[in-house]
Design a protein around this motif. Structure first.
Motif, PDB file in Angstrom:
ATOM      1  N   THR A  35       0.835  -1.202   0.000  1.00  0.00           N
ATOM      2  CA  THR A  35       0.000   0.000   0.000  1.00  0.00           C
ATOM      3  C   THR A  35       0.871   1.255   0.000  1.00  0.00           C
ATOM      4  N   VAL A  36       1.972   1.214   0.734  1.00  0.00           N
ATOM      5  CA  VAL A  36       2.916   2.342   0.734  1.00  0.00           C
ATOM      6  C   VAL A  36       3.435   2.586  -0.677  1.00  0.00           C
ATOM      7  N   LYS A  37       3.793   1.508  -1.368  1.00  0.00           N
ATOM      8  CA  LYS A  37       4.310   1.645  -2.735  1.00  0.00           C
ATOM      9  C   LYS A  37       3.271   2.282  -3.650  1.00  0.00           C
ATOM     10  N   VAL A  38       2.020   1.909  -3.486  1.00  0.00           N
ATOM     11  CA  VAL A  38       0.950   2.469  -4.307  1.00  0.00           C
ATOM     12  C   VAL A  38       0.800   3.966  -4.033  1.00  0.00           C
ATOM     13  N   HIS A  39       0.818   4.335  -2.741  1.00  0.00           N
ATOM     14  CA  HIS A  39       0.697   5.754  -2.382  1.00  0.00           C
ATOM     15  C   HIS A  39       1.865   6.565  -2.955  1.00  0.00           C
ATOM     16  N   ILE A  40       3.077   6.003  -2.868  1.00  0.00           N
ATOM     17  CA  ILE A  40       4.253   6.713  -3.378  1.00  0.00           C
ATOM     18  C   ILE A  40       4.149   6.876  -4.892  1.00  0.00           C
ATOM     19  N   ARG A  41       3.749   5.816  -5.579  1.00  0.00           N
ATOM     20  CA  ARG A  41       3.593   5.901  -7.036  1.00  0.00           C
ATOM     21  C   ARG A  41       2.570   6.990  -7.403  1.00  0.00           C
ATOM     22  N   ASN A  42       1.452   7.040  -6.665  1.00  0.00           N
ATOM     23  CA  ASN A  42       0.414   8.028  -6.958  1.00  0.00           C
ATOM     24  C   ASN A  42       0.868   9.454  -6.654  1.00  0.00           C
ATOM     25  N   LEU A  43       1.557   9.628  -5.527  1.00  0.00           N
ATOM     26  CA  LEU A  43       1.965  10.994  -5.173  1.00  0.00           C
ATOM     27  C   LEU A  43       3.063  11.500  -6.092  1.00  0.00           C
ATOM     28  N   LEU A  44       3.961  10.626  -6.549  1.00  0.00           N
ATOM     29  CA  LEU A  44       4.982  11.042  -7.502  1.00  0.00           C
ATOM     30  C   LEU A  44       4.328  11.497  -8.807  1.00  0.00           C
ATOM     31  N   ARG A  45       3.303  10.764  -9.232  1.00  0.00           N
ATOM     32  CA  ARG A  45       2.595  11.136 -10.467  1.00  0.00           C
ATOM     33  C   ARG A  45       1.892  12.483 -10.299  1.00  0.00           C
ATOM     34  N   LYS A  46       1.226  12.679  -9.165  1.00  0.00           N
ATOM     35  CA  LYS A  46       0.498  13.925  -8.932  1.00  0.00           C
ATOM     36  C   LYS A  46       1.436  15.124  -8.809  1.00  0.00           C
ATOM     37  N   LEU A  47       2.612  14.891  -8.218  1.00  0.00           N
ATOM     38  CA  LEU A  47       3.583  15.982  -8.048  1.00  0.00           C
ATOM     39  C   LEU A  47       4.429  16.186  -9.295  1.00  0.00           C
ATOM     40  N   ASP A  48       4.275  15.286 -10.272  1.00  0.00           N
ATOM     41  CA  ASP A  48       5.014  15.348 -11.535  1.00  0.00           C
ATOM     42  C   ASP A  48       6.520  15.284 -11.298  1.00  0.00           C
ATOM     43  N   VAL A  49       6.933  14.384 -10.413  1.00  0.00           N
ATOM     44  CA  VAL A  49       8.354  14.131 -10.175  1.00  0.00           C
ATOM     45  C   VAL A  49       8.582  12.631 -10.311  1.00  0.00           C
ATOM     46  N   ARG A  50       9.858  12.243 -10.459  1.00  0.00           N
ATOM     47  CA  ARG A  50      10.154  10.848 -10.757  1.00  0.00           C
ATOM     48  C   ARG A  50      10.864  10.112  -9.643  1.00  0.00           C
ATOM     49  N   SER A  51      11.123  10.786  -8.541  1.00  0.00           N
ATOM     50  CA  SER A  51      11.857  10.101  -7.477  1.00  0.00           C
ATOM     51  C   SER A  51      11.416  10.581  -6.111  1.00  0.00           C
ATOM     52  N   ARG A  52      11.718   9.763  -5.110  1.00  0.00           N
ATOM     53  CA  ARG A  52      11.439  10.133  -3.712  1.00  0.00           C
ATOM     54  C   ARG A  52      12.227  11.377  -3.333  1.00  0.00           C
ATOM     55  N   VAL A  53      13.459  11.466  -3.847  1.00  0.00           N
ATOM     56  CA  VAL A  53      14.300  12.626  -3.523  1.00  0.00           C
ATOM     57  C   VAL A  53      13.667  13.908  -4.046  1.00  0.00           C
ATOM     58  N   ALA A  54      13.209  13.887  -5.298  1.00  0.00           N
ATOM     59  CA  ALA A  54      12.595  15.080  -5.885  1.00  0.00           C
ATOM     60  C   ALA A  54      11.339  15.468  -5.118  1.00  0.00           C
ATOM     61  N   ALA A  55      10.552  14.479  -4.694  1.00  0.00           N
ATOM     62  CA  ALA A  55       9.346  14.757  -3.920  1.00  0.00           C
ATOM     63  C   ALA A  55       9.708  15.366  -2.567  1.00  0.00           C
ATOM     64  N   THR A  56      10.771  14.841  -1.951  1.00  0.00           N
ATOM     65  CA  THR A  56      11.222  15.369  -0.665  1.00  0.00           C
ATOM     66  C   THR A  56      11.684  16.814  -0.788  1.00  0.00           C
ATOM     67  N   VAL A  57      12.468  17.099  -1.837  1.00  0.00           N
ATOM     68  CA  VAL A  57      12.940  18.465  -2.063  1.00  0.00           C
ATOM     69  C   VAL A  57      11.756  19.408  -2.223  1.00  0.00           C
ATOM     70  N   LEU A  58      10.771  18.984  -3.019  1.00  0.00           N
ATOM     71  CA  LEU A  58       9.582  19.801  -3.249  1.00  0.00           C
ATOM     72  C   LEU A  58       8.833  20.048  -1.939  1.00  0.00           C
ATOM     73  N   TRP A  59       8.725  19.002  -1.129  1.00  0.00           N
ATOM     74  CA  TRP A  59       8.023  19.093   0.155  1.00  0.00           C
ATOM     75  C   TRP A  59       8.758  20.042   1.110  1.00  0.00           C
ATOM     76  N   LEU A  60      10.067  19.899   1.191  1.00  0.00           N
ATOM     77  CA  LEU A  60      10.846  20.748   2.093  1.00  0.00           C
ATOM     78  C   LEU A  60      10.807  22.214   1.650  1.00  0.00           C
ATOM     79  N   GLU A  61      10.813  22.421   0.344  1.00  0.00           N
ATOM     80  CA  GLU A  61      10.687  23.796  -0.178  1.00  0.00           C
ATOM     81  C   GLU A  61       9.351  24.406   0.255  1.00  0.00           C
ATOM     82  N   SER A  62       8.309  23.617   0.192  1.00  0.00           N
ATOM     83  CA  SER A  62       6.979  24.139   0.526  1.00  0.00           C
ATOM     84  C   SER A  62       6.879  24.485   2.011  1.00  0.00           C
ATOM     85  N   ARG A  63       7.660  23.788   2.828  1.00  0.00           N
ATOM     86  CA  ARG A  63       7.633  24.063   4.277  1.00  0.00           C
ATOM     87  C   ARG A  63       8.285  25.400   4.606  1.00  0.00           C
TER      88      ARG A  63
END
Length: 210
Positions: A180-208
């Protein structure tokens, strides 16, 4: 002494550079260089054959570029930690490699001791960036707030990803299955239009910090 626990492949089209990197990595007993590749094609073949834990990837290579090699590795589902090791501190290169799925971006002019420590941290699961690279990533502004698209559970998963937790650890923390975690990660990467956990993390930290 403990046996090496993490395997690593060096991808660089300069033999002298590969030798220097290998000698540096030999100073860390937990790392074992199991392969060297002169180009992207060799890197793909060796990654399939050996499944190394870590890949150190040069950016500017003859033939298949570092970016194309990275994309090909991720497309094939290579699970290795991929750390870019390059002379380029151009923002366009940094952003392109992080967005394509790099787990770190390190500069070749770093102090050897610092570089070795960063490679080890990257191998153990951290996102590692040279100082100037981290600065560029910190000031990169998303064009909009993409997090409004995420469900509450996807946001929960993203927060744990940003903390550096593995899928297994996230599953235990949120009391859900690893699948289920893998499914959530796949979906959130698609929604955020990024291809990796690192890119999603950078985007998240920027927003904070906005």
């Amino acid at each position: 002494m403990a046996h090496p626990s993490l395997t690593i492949m060096i991808v660089d089209d300069h033999p002298l550079m590969r030798r220097g990197i290998r000698q540096l990595l030999a100073l860390e007993p937990r790392l074992e260089v199991v392969a060297e590749a002169n180009n992207g094609t060799e890197a793909l073949a060796e990654a399939r054959r050996l499944a190394p834990d870590v890949i150190l990837l040069d950016l500017n290579m003859k033939g298949m570029s570092g970016l194309d090699t990275l994309k090909a590795l991720r497309h094939e589902g290579i699970a290795a930690r991929i750390l870019v090791l390059t002379v380029s501190d151009a923002r366009s290169d940094i952003y392109a490699m992080v967005d394509a799925g790099a787990d770190g971006y390190l500069l070749k002019d770093s102090e050897p001791e610092c570089l070795l420590a960063q490679v080890m941290r990257g191998a153990l699961g951290e996102s590692v960036f040279s100082d100037v690279v981290a600065e560029y990533l910190a000031i990169r502004q998303p064009s909009a707030n993409p997090f409004k698209q995420l469900t509450e559970r996807e946001l929960d998963v993203l927060q744990e990803v940003a903390r550096g937790l593995s899928n297994k650890e996230i599953a235990a923390t949120l009391h859900i299955s690893e699948e289920t975690v893998k499914v959530h990660i796949r979906n959130l990467l698609r929604k955020l239009d990024v291809r990796s956990r690192v890119a999603a993390t950078v985007l998240w930290l920027e927003s904070r910090h906005v």
